[in-house]
Design a protein around this motif. Structure first.
Motif, mmCIF file in Angstrom:
data_model
loop_
_atom_site.group_PDB
_atom_site.id
_atom_site.type_symbol
_atom_site.label_atom_id
_atom_site.label_comp_id
_atom_site.label_asym_id
_atom_site.label_seq_id
_atom_site.Cartn_x
_atom_site.Cartn_y
_atom_site.Cartn_z
ATOM 1 N N ALA A 1 8.292 35.827 49.322
ATOM 2 C CA ALA A 1 9.265 36.659 50.024
ATOM 3 C C ALA A 1 9.953 35.816 51.095
ATOM 4 C CB ALA A 1 8.580 37.862 50.650
ATOM 5 N N ILE A 2 11.268 35.816 51.079
ATOM 6 C CA ILE A 2 12.044 34.996 52.006
ATOM 7 C C ILE A 2 12.724 35.905 53.029
ATOM 8 C CG2 ILE A 2 13.923 33.345 52.245
ATOM 9 C CD1 ILE A 2 11.507 32.256 50.750
ATOM 10 N N GLY A 3 12.501 35.598 54.292
ATOM 11 C CA GLY A 3 13.157 36.351 55.350
ATOM 12 C C GLY A 3 14.500 35.729 55.687
ATOM 13 N N ARG A 4 14.833 35.739 56.946
ATOM 14 C CA ARG A 4 16.097 35.156 57.370
ATOM 15 C C ARG A 4 16.031 33.641 57.284
ATOM 16 N NH1 ARG A 4 17.999 37.626 63.004
ATOM 17 N NH2 ARG A 4 19.801 36.324 62.426
ATOM 18 N N VAL A 5 17.142 33.051 56.910
ATOM 19 C CA VAL A 5 17.224 31.592 56.834
ATOM 20 C C VAL A 5 18.382 31.131 57.715
ATOM 21 C CG1 VAL A 5 16.271 31.525 54.496
ATOM 22 C CG2 VAL A 5 18.761 31.632 54.807
ATOM 23 N N HIS A 6 18.452 29.845 57.944
ATOM 24 C CA HIS A 6 19.529 29.286 58.739
ATOM 25 C C HIS A 6 20.873 29.623 58.088
ATOM 26 C CE1 HIS A 6 22.148 26.267 60.623
ATOM 27 N NE2 HIS A 6 21.248 26.188 61.583
ATOM 28 N N PRO A 7 21.891 29.911 58.881
ATOM 29 C CA PRO A 7 23.201 30.251 58.300
ATOM 30 C C PRO A 7 23.721 29.216 57.303
ATOM 31 C CG PRO A 7 23.201 30.740 60.644
ATOM 32 C CD PRO A 7 21.888 30.058 60.350
ATOM 33 N N ASP A 8 23.391 27.933 57.515
ATOM 34 C CA ASP A 8 23.831 26.905 56.569
ATOM 35 C C ASP A 8 23.193 27.098 55.201
ATOM 36 O OD1 ASP A 8 25.374 25.771 58.534
ATOM 37 O OD2 ASP A 8 23.993 24.130 58.972
ATOM 38 N N LEU A 9 22.007 27.716 55.168
ATOM 39 C CA LEU A 9 21.278 27.890 53.910
ATOM 40 C C LEU A 9 21.535 29.247 53.252
ATOM 41 C CD1 LEU A 9 17.757 26.362 54.717
ATOM 42 C CD2 LEU A 9 19.556 25.367 53.284
ATOM 43 N N GLU A 10 22.077 30.184 54.002
ATOM 44 C CA GLU A 10 22.240 31.533 53.468
ATOM 45 C C GLU A 10 23.051 31.585 52.174
ATOM 46 O OE1 GLU A 10 21.955 35.577 52.873
ATOM 47 O OE2 GLU A 10 20.715 34.141 53.974
ATOM 48 N N PRO A 11 24.187 30.843 52.042
ATOM 49 C CA PRO A 11 24.915 30.889 50.760
ATOM 50 C C PRO A 11 24.074 30.387 49.593
ATOM 51 C CG PRO A 11 26.276 29.935 52.487
ATOM 52 C CD PRO A 11 24.891 30.024 53.035
ATOM 53 N N TYR A 12 23.212 29.398 49.852
ATOM 54 C CA TYR A 12 22.356 28.869 48.785
ATOM 55 C C TYR A 12 21.259 29.874 48.426
ATOM 56 C CZ TYR A 12 24.726 24.545 50.049
ATOM 57 O OH TYR A 12 25.689 23.606 50.309
ATOM 58 N N ARG A 13 20.734 30.562 49.434
ATOM 59 C CA ARG A 13 19.729 31.593 49.167
ATOM 60 C C ARG A 13 20.318 32.701 48.306
ATOM 61 N NH1 ARG A 13 18.373 36.372 49.879
ATOM 62 N NH2 ARG A 13 20.298 36.814 51.035
ATOM 63 N N GLN A 14 21.536 33.142 48.654
ATOM 64 C CA GLN A 14 22.185 34.196 47.884
ATOM 65 C C GLN A 14 22.448 33.744 46.451
ATOM 66 O OE1 GLN A 14 25.727 35.429 49.986
ATOM 67 N NE2 GLN A 14 24.601 36.245 51.724
ATOM 68 N N GLY A 15 22.908 32.502 46.307
ATOM 69 C CA GLY A 15 23.186 31.991 44.971
ATOM 70 C C GLY A 15 21.942 31.912 44.113
ATOM 71 N N PHE A 16 20.841 31.433 44.709
ATOM 72 C CA PHE A 16 19.607 31.303 43.935
ATOM 73 C C PHE A 16 19.023 32.670 43.604
ATOM 74 C CE2 PHE A 16 15.211 30.108 43.008
ATOM 75 C CZ PHE A 16 15.405 28.991 42.215
ATOM 76 N N GLU A 17 19.154 33.610 44.521
ATOM 77 C CA GLU A 17 18.683 34.967 44.254
ATOM 78 C C GLU A 17 19.444 35.575 43.076
ATOM 79 O OE1 GLU A 17 17.394 38.413 47.221
ATOM 80 O OE2 GLU A 17 19.583 38.201 47.139
#
Length: 278
Positions: free
Chosen positions: A104-120
């Motif tokens: 489970a992934i919580g909040r991430v650094h704003p620089d990583l958020e687009p990558y988190r969304q893409g991988f999700e």
């Protein structure tokens, strides 16, 4: 329990060392780096020019006090960019592995958020099953090693698209890429992993490399993602093996080709006037 594989840096290249046998093999990416990349010269020059134009007042101010410092600031522009991208890429790889393992992934650094969304979104669309991640591909046959991103099982239909109902399972060697573009040499890298002899886990345990149905790159940028098949057939692997020979030439054989001089010029005469002047 077997010892864990460690890595060292020698001569600008990464080497993988087996602690039990002391065998040392060059890394896959260091071997692929033998491929000529003349475009990098122009890229580095452009980065320097952009740094100068974007920071003219600052560069001029530095140059007034320290001309050499201003030169260093400009000539290292490409290195600063590369280090920044490497940091983001490393953090993204760590994030992808944790997400692929179901963490489970919580909040991430704003620089990583687009990558988190893409991988999700990738996980939701493709629904891969994780087999292995971040283990070492080891080849005694051809003397190389390297850390691969993941081995996944995915269900694909006859059209090669995800089919979660009637699709056939495919075992793929997979690489995550967060760069602006994907480049053909990733095929050489992945062919090397797929054709290695065995997998060595983080605890040192090993098992034979599985048979693969193919390979794929997941290319994620802040604006989108694509999961693309990659060739890892014998023709591509043979080119990697050629680069393996080039690596041996560059690191070893090239240093042995010249012998001692058969004949050479006599020492230049030093006159008495020159001796007195010194």
């Amino acid at each position: 329990m077997p010892g864990t594989i460690r890595t060292i840096q020698r001569g600008g290249s990464r080497w993988y060392v087996n602690p039990e046998t002391a065998i040392k093999y060059p890394g896959v990416t260091s071997i692929v780096a033998m491929l000529p990349k003349p475009f990098l010269v122009w890229w580095a020059a452009r980065m320097t020019a952009e740094a100068a134009v974007s920071n003219l007042p600052a560069v001029a101010s530095i140059a007034e006090r320290d001309e050499a410092g201003a030169v260093d600031y400009l000539r290292n522009a490409h290195s600063r960019y590369t280090k920044l991208r490497a940091r983001i890429g490393s953090d993204a790889h760590d994030l992808f592995e944790r997400m692929a393992r179901g963490e489970a992934i919580g909040r991430v650094h704003p620089d990583l958020e687009p990558y988190r969304q893409g991988f999700e979104e990738f996980l939701d669309v493709v629904r891969p099953e994780l087999v292995r991640a971040e283990d070492i591909a080891w080849s005694d046959t051809h003397q190389y090693a390297g850390s691969f991103d993941a081995i996944l099982r995915v269900r694909l239909g006859e059209d090669g698209k995800p089919d979660h109902v009637s699709g056939e399972w495919h075992t793929l060697i997979v690489d995550w890429k967060t760069s602006k573009s994907t480049y053909p040499d990733v095929a050489l890298q992945m062919a090397a992993y797929a054709h290695a002899d065995k997998i060595i886990a983080s605890d040192g345990a090993s098992e034979p490399m599985p048979e693969f149905d193919g390979a794929a790159v997941l290319h994620i940028t802040p604006v989108g993602w694509a999961f693309k098949p990659v060739r890892i057939d014998p023709e591509v692997f043979d080119i990697f093996l050629t680069l393996r020979k080039v690596f041996t030439w560059d690191r070893d054989i090239s240093k042995t080709v010249f012998g001692r001089a058969i004949a050479e010029s006599a020492r230049r005469l030093i006159t008495g006037t020159q001796r007195r002047a010194s």
